[in-house]
Design a protein around this motif. Structure first.
Motif, PDB file in Angstrom:
ATOM      1  N   HIS A 374       1.034  -1.260   0.222  1.00 35.06           N
ATOM      2  CA  HIS A 374      -0.088   0.016  -0.156  1.00 35.06           C
ATOM      3  C   HIS A 374       0.985   1.302   0.043  1.00 35.06           C
ATOM      4  CE1 HIS A 374      -2.672   2.909   1.729  1.00 35.06           C
ATOM      5  NE2 HIS A 374      -3.602   2.597   1.048  1.00 35.06           N
ATOM      6  N   TRP A 375       1.843   1.214   0.737  1.00 31.73           N
ATOM      7  CA  TRP A 375       2.837   2.521   0.764  1.00 31.73           C
ATOM      8  C   TRP A 375       3.538   2.612  -0.676  1.00 31.73           C
ATOM      9  CZ3 TRP A 375       3.972   6.800   2.332  1.00 31.73           C
ATOM     10  CH2 TRP A 375       5.327   7.380   2.178  1.00 31.73           C
ATOM     11  N   MET A 376       4.073   1.529  -1.419  1.00 30.70           N
ATOM     12  CA  MET A 376       4.472   1.666  -2.561  1.00 30.70           C
ATOM     13  C   MET A 376       3.555   2.253  -3.658  1.00 30.70           C
ATOM     14  SD  MET A 376       7.642   1.017  -2.175  1.00 30.70           S
ATOM     15  CE  MET A 376       8.197   1.039  -3.967  1.00 30.70           C
ATOM     16  N   LEU A 377       2.235   1.892  -3.415  1.00 27.76           N
ATOM     17  CA  LEU A 377       1.184   2.352  -4.214  1.00 27.76           C
ATOM     18  C   LEU A 377       1.058   4.143  -4.083  1.00 27.76           C
ATOM     19  CD1 LEU A 377      -0.963   1.915  -6.281  1.00 27.76           C
ATOM     20  CD2 LEU A 377      -2.479   1.321  -4.436  1.00 27.76           C
ATOM     21  N   THR A 378       0.968   4.233  -2.656  1.00 29.46           N
ATOM     22  CA  THR A 378       1.008   5.605  -2.344  1.00 29.46           C
ATOM     23  C   THR A 378       2.005   6.325  -2.608  1.00 29.46           C
ATOM     24  OG1 THR A 378      -0.367   4.959  -0.249  1.00 29.46           O
ATOM     25  CG2 THR A 378       0.665   7.167  -0.407  1.00 29.46           C
ATOM     26  N   LYS A 379       3.215   6.014  -2.811  1.00 31.62           N
ATOM     27  CA  LYS A 379       4.340   6.849  -3.087  1.00 31.62           C
ATOM     28  C   LYS A 379       4.402   7.061  -4.657  1.00 31.62           C
ATOM     29  CE  LYS A 379       8.465   6.698  -1.476  1.00 31.62           C
ATOM     30  NZ  LYS A 379       9.977   6.205  -1.156  1.00 31.62           N
ATOM     31  N   SER A 380       3.716   6.097  -5.528  1.00 29.87           N
ATOM     32  CA  SER A 380       3.690   6.317  -6.871  1.00 29.87           C
ATOM     33  C   SER A 380       2.559   7.413  -7.308  1.00 29.87           C
ATOM     34  CB  SER A 380       3.214   5.012  -7.650  1.00 29.87           C
ATOM     35  OG  SER A 380       1.914   4.589  -7.108  1.00 29.87           O
ATOM     36  N   MET A 381       1.839   7.798  -6.441  1.00 31.22           N
ATOM     37  CA  MET A 381       0.948   8.856  -6.653  1.00 31.22           C
ATOM     38  C   MET A 381       1.187  10.268  -5.733  1.00 31.22           C
ATOM     39  SD  MET A 381      -2.528   6.651  -6.683  1.00 31.22           S
ATOM     40  CE  MET A 381      -2.407   6.107  -5.023  1.00 31.22           C
ATOM     41  N   ILE A 382       1.901   9.933  -5.055  1.00 31.89           N
ATOM     42  CA  ILE A 382       2.270  11.029  -4.135  1.00 31.89           C
ATOM     43  C   ILE A 382       3.769  11.058  -3.902  1.00 31.89           C
ATOM     44  CG2 ILE A 382       1.947  12.462  -1.961  1.00 31.89           C
ATOM     45  CD1 ILE A 382      -0.828  11.155  -1.313  1.00 31.89           C
ATOM     46  N   GLU A 383       4.251  12.397  -4.073  1.00 27.10           N
ATOM     47  CA  GLU A 383       5.805  12.670  -4.074  1.00 27.10           C
ATOM     48  C   GLU A 383       5.988  12.831  -2.586  1.00 27.10           C
ATOM     49  OE1 GLU A 383       7.132  15.815  -6.610  1.00 27.10           O
ATOM     50  OE2 GLU A 383       6.562  14.495  -8.474  1.00 27.10           O
ATOM     51  N   THR A 384       6.816  12.035  -1.895  1.00 29.92           N
ATOM     52  CA  THR A 384       6.997  12.101  -0.428  1.00 29.92           C
ATOM     53  C   THR A 384       8.653  12.129  -0.352  1.00 29.92           C
ATOM     54  OG1 THR A 384       7.006   9.587  -0.052  1.00 29.92           O
ATOM     55  CG2 THR A 384       4.958  11.000   0.228  1.00 29.92           C
ATOM     56  N   GLU A 385       9.244  12.099  -1.391  1.00 29.47           N
ATOM     57  CA  GLU A 385      10.960  12.046  -1.191  1.00 29.47           C
ATOM     58  C   GLU A 385      11.447  13.087  -0.558  1.00 29.47           C
ATOM     59  OE1 GLU A 385       9.443  11.450  -4.031  1.00 29.47           O
ATOM     60  OE2 GLU A 385       9.630   9.088  -4.444  1.00 29.47           O
ATOM     61  N   VAL A 386      10.945  14.474  -1.093  1.00 26.42           N
ATOM     62  CA  VAL A 386      11.512  15.744  -0.370  1.00 26.42           C
ATOM     63  C   VAL A 386      11.223  15.578   1.390  1.00 26.42           C
ATOM     64  CG1 VAL A 386      11.490  17.095  -2.385  1.00 26.42           C
ATOM     65  CG2 VAL A 386       9.597  16.893  -0.978  1.00 26.42           C
ATOM     66  N   ILE A 387      10.180  15.324   1.654  1.00 17.20           N
ATOM     67  CA  ILE A 387       9.933  15.418   3.080  1.00 17.20           C
ATOM     68  C   ILE A 387      10.441  14.131   3.750  1.00 17.20           C
ATOM     69  CG2 ILE A 387       7.869  15.102   4.732  1.00 17.20           C
ATOM     70  CD1 ILE A 387       7.567  17.747   3.098  1.00 17.20           C
ATOM     71  N   ALA A 420       1.881  15.140   1.155  1.00 14.01           N
ATOM     72  CA  ALA A 420       3.080  14.158   1.650  1.00 14.01           C
ATOM     73  C   ALA A 420       3.141  13.794   3.133  1.00 14.01           C
ATOM     74  CB  ALA A 420       4.162  14.662   0.900  1.00 14.01           C
ATOM     75  N   ILE A 421       2.958  14.732   3.868  1.00 11.18           N
ATOM     76  CA  ILE A 421       2.851  14.660   5.305  1.00 11.18           C
ATOM     77  C   ILE A 421       1.748  13.621   5.579  1.00 11.18           C
ATOM     78  CG2 ILE A 421       2.568  15.502   7.631  1.00 11.18           C
ATOM     79  CD1 ILE A 421       4.094  18.004   6.328  1.00 11.18           C
ATOM     80  N   ALA A 422       0.480  13.860   5.224  1.00 13.14           N
ATOM     81  CA  ALA A 422      -0.748  12.973   5.475  1.00 13.14           C
ATOM     82  C   ALA A 422      -0.429  11.540   4.935  1.00 13.14           C
ATOM     83  CB  ALA A 422      -1.854  13.611   4.822  1.00 13.14           C
ATOM     84  N   ALA A 423       0.357  11.317   3.872  1.00 17.68           N
ATOM     85  CA  ALA A 423       0.329  10.049   3.399  1.00 17.68           C
ATOM     86  C   ALA A 423       1.409   9.454   4.182  1.00 17.68           C
ATOM     87  CB  ALA A 423       0.951  10.007   1.858  1.00 17.68           C
ATOM     88  N   LEU A 424       2.420  10.102   4.747  1.00 19.26           N
ATOM     89  CA  LEU A 424       3.591   9.467   5.790  1.00 19.26           C
ATOM     90  C   LEU A 424       2.833   9.268   7.042  1.00 19.26           C
ATOM     91  CD1 LEU A 424       6.417  11.756   4.777  1.00 19.26           C
ATOM     92  CD2 LEU A 424       6.397   9.410   4.233  1.00 19.26           C
ATOM     93  N   ILE A 430       5.717   8.633   9.994  1.00 22.24           N
ATOM     94  CA  ILE A 430       6.000   9.755  11.047  1.00 22.24           C
ATOM     95  C   ILE A 430       4.793   9.930  11.949  1.00 22.24           C
ATOM     96  CG2 ILE A 430       7.351  10.933   9.273  1.00 22.24           C
ATOM     97  CD1 ILE A 430       4.865  12.661   8.664  1.00 22.24           C
ATOM     98  N   THR A 431       5.133  10.598  12.936  1.00 23.19           N
ATOM     99  CA  THR A 431       3.998  10.956  14.048  1.00 23.19           C
ATOM    100  C   THR A 431       3.874  12.516  14.082  1.00 23.19           C
ATOM    101  OG1 THR A 431       5.604  10.993  15.723  1.00 23.19           O
ATOM    102  CG2 THR A 431       4.337   8.958  15.230  1.00 23.19           C
ATOM    103  N   ILE A 432       2.781  13.120  14.406  1.00 20.62           N
ATOM    104  CA  ILE A 432       2.362  14.457  14.552  1.00 20.62           C
ATOM    105  C   ILE A 432       1.988  14.668  15.984  1.00 20.62           C
ATOM    106  CG2 ILE A 432       1.090  16.443  14.116  1.00 20.62           C
ATOM    107  CD1 ILE A 432       0.933  15.192  11.074  1.00 20.62           C
ATOM    108  N   THR A 433       2.677  15.320  16.759  1.00 21.21           N
ATOM    109  CA  THR A 433       2.137  15.646  18.290  1.00 21.21           C
ATOM    110  C   THR A 433       2.151  17.016  18.522  1.00 21.21           C
ATOM    111  OG1 THR A 433       4.475  15.430  18.773  1.00 21.21           O
ATOM    112  CG2 THR A 433       3.275  13.270  18.991  1.00 21.21           C
ATOM    113  N   LYS A 434       1.338  17.504  19.471  1.00 17.19           N
ATOM    114  CA  LYS A 434       1.169  18.760  20.012  1.00 17.19           C
ATOM    115  C   LYS A 434       2.440  18.957  20.742  1.00 17.19           C
ATOM    116  CE  LYS A 434      -2.859  19.619  18.545  1.00 17.19           C
ATOM    117  NZ  LYS A 434      -3.319  20.663  17.751  1.00 17.19           N
ATOM    118  N   PRO A 435       2.956  20.175  20.553  1.00 16.19           N
ATOM    119  CA  PRO A 435       4.200  20.651  21.506  1.00 16.19           C
ATOM    120  C   PRO A 435       3.789  20.952  22.903  1.00 16.19           C
ATOM    121  CG  PRO A 435       3.233  22.647  20.261  1.00 16.19           C
ATOM    122  CD  PRO A 435       2.419  21.364  19.775  1.00 16.19           C
TER     123      PRO A 435
END
Length: 471
Positions: A374-387, A420-424, A430-435
């Motif tokens: 699923h991740w490879m399929l996602t990467k083929s549609m969304i560019e996440t390399e720079v993130i 790209a962040i949402a896909a990751l 990755i994780t997103i947390t409140k400071p």
């Protein structure tokens, strides 16, 4: 020849005569260079005007014309002598005269321009060069090489016979004849197919004969034993080349006349096989001076189309027919084909047993494989390399800093970065947390705003392998 030839290449470099002769060459170079900088040699017509001017000065020095007082006299004499639609101006002639004076070709006296020895030799050399070039280019491509060969012989007579080196003229003469023979061979078919080529062939043959005589005269001058040893190679080569050229030109004339005679000869109603066989045999490799054409020459001449359908393309090739097969051999062959039974061995088929391999995989491994797919399929549609590249260098970072520094401050790049962040996040990369405290986010110049101002301060952190396993 008793005395060695005078040659600049054999003389001592420090001799005063050598240095003086080289100064003459330097003066010629200086004149051409200065006049070239004044645009005197930009076009062929400008060069011709310069030659006409020095010809006027040369004629005056030889006493063939009245004295020349100054550049103005040259100007009016040029206007009266030559019909030039665009004659040089007085200023142009004055410039040329000043250059000739500068390099000691002429001298200005009180009431006359006087030719000096250096100028006379250099002017004569330039005029001879122009005339030689004109005579050379008035010939066709074959005649040019033969013309140059004849000039080599004449220069050898003018220089070598008087003790001055003409510059390997015998070798040059032989080389030019070789070039003419090569071109003559290449154009042989063309000339045989040309109805008006006979006069040209006769001129070429005459030139070949003249060159053969001149070459023999050159060789007769070297009578001593030592000189004959040095020139033995040239003697053999020159004799062979001239003989080949003479035979080739004579053979082409003979073939041309033979073709013409054949066209005017009435056809016979009977064919003599022996004569036909003899003619075909001779056509394979006829001598150079033979009147028997080879196949290519015959077809080239036929291209003139003197007779109906004569110019049709064709090909001659030797053919050997097989001997007739007797009827008994045919009967045996038919019987063999009718009763033929091929011998073959039975095909042995071996059945291979199928082996089944049982492989057990856990549910967790299946989930992991499905997640990777699923991740490879996602990467083929969304560019996440720079993130991902940015997070390789920074373990955790505020979201706004990640979005802008990984891409740019443009709104379109920010949207792509958030995607790209949402896909990751969705693929647990990755994780997103409140400071937990106040986060210092650099101020950036941007033309967009967060819907929730606190979103830009959220901390994005790359997940490690232990966190993935614990889940």
């Amino acid at each position: 020849m008793d005395q060695p030839l005078i040659s600049i290449f054999q003389a001592n470099d420090s001799n005063p005569e050598v240095l003086q002769s080289l100064r003459d060459i330097a003066s010629l170079s200086g004149v051409l260079s200065d006049l070239g900088s004044q645009n005197a040699f930009q076009t062929p017509s400008e060069i011709l005007r310069f030659l006409k001017i020095i010809q006027l000065i040369n004629e005056e020095a030889l006493g063939l014309d009245d004295p020349i007082e100054n550049a103005e006299t040259v100007y009016y004499r040029y206007r009266n002598r030559y019909k030039d639609p665009e004659p040089p101006t007085k200023k142009k002639i004055e410039q040329i005269v000043n250059v000739l004076v500068k390099y000691n070709w002429i001298s200005k006296q009180s009431r006359q321009l006087k030719m000096r020895d250096t100028g006379k030799r250099m002017m004569d050399a330039l005029i001879r060069l122009a005339n030689d070039s004109l005579a050379y280019y008035m010939q066709d491509d074959i005649g040019r090489s033969l013309f140059q060969a004849r000039r080599d012989a004449e220069l050898s007579e003018a220089y070598d016979d008087h003790g001055i080196s003409g510059g390997n003229k015998i070798a040059s003469m032989i080389r030019n004849v070789e070039n003419a023979i090569q071109i003559l061979k290449e154009r042989e078919l063309e000339m045989l197919a040309d109805r008006n080529a006979l006069p040209q062939l006769e001129v070429i043959h005459q030139l070949m004969q003249e060159l053969e005589i001149k070459l023999q005269e050159r060789f007769r001058l070297f009578q001593t034993f030592e000189e004959s040893l040095v020139l033995s190679h040239f003697m053999h080569k020159g004799t062979a080349v001239l003989a080949e050229g003479t035979n080739l030109s004579l053979g082409m004339i003979n073939k041309y006349l033979k073709f013409t005679h054949m066209q005017k000869t009435p056809l016979s109603s009977t064919i003599q096989p022996e004569k036909v066989r003899s003619f075909i045999t001779q056509m394979y490799d006829p001598p150079l001076d033979s009147d028997v054409p080879n196949v290519y020459q015959l077809f080239s001449f036929m291209e003139q189309g003197q007779y109906e359908e004569e110019e049709i393309d064709g090909l001659w090739m030797p053919v050997k027919f097989a001997a007739p097969i007797p009827h008994t051999a045919i009967d045996e062959a038919v019987h063999y084909l009718e009763t033929y039974e091929p011998l073959s061995e039975p095909i042995e088929e071996t059945e291979e047993e199928l082996e089944y391999i049982e492989e057990i995989i856990s549910e967790e491994d299946i989930d992991e494989l499905m997640g990777e797919t699923h991740w490879m399929l996602t990467k083929s549609m969304i560019e996440t390399e720079v993130i991902e590249s940015y997070l390789q260098e920074h373990d955790e970072t505020p979201m706004e800093q990640l979005v802008i520094e990984a891409t740019s401050s443009q709104w379109s790049d920010a949207v792509n970065a958030i995607t790209a962040i949402a896909a990751l996040v969705g693929n647990k990369k990755i994780t997103i947390t409140k400071p937990t405290g106040k986060v210092q986010v650099p101020e950036y110049e941007r033309r967009w705003e967060w819907m929730n101002r606190d979103d830009g301060s959220n901390i994005i952190k790359k997940r490690n392998s232990r966190e993935k396993q614990s889940e």
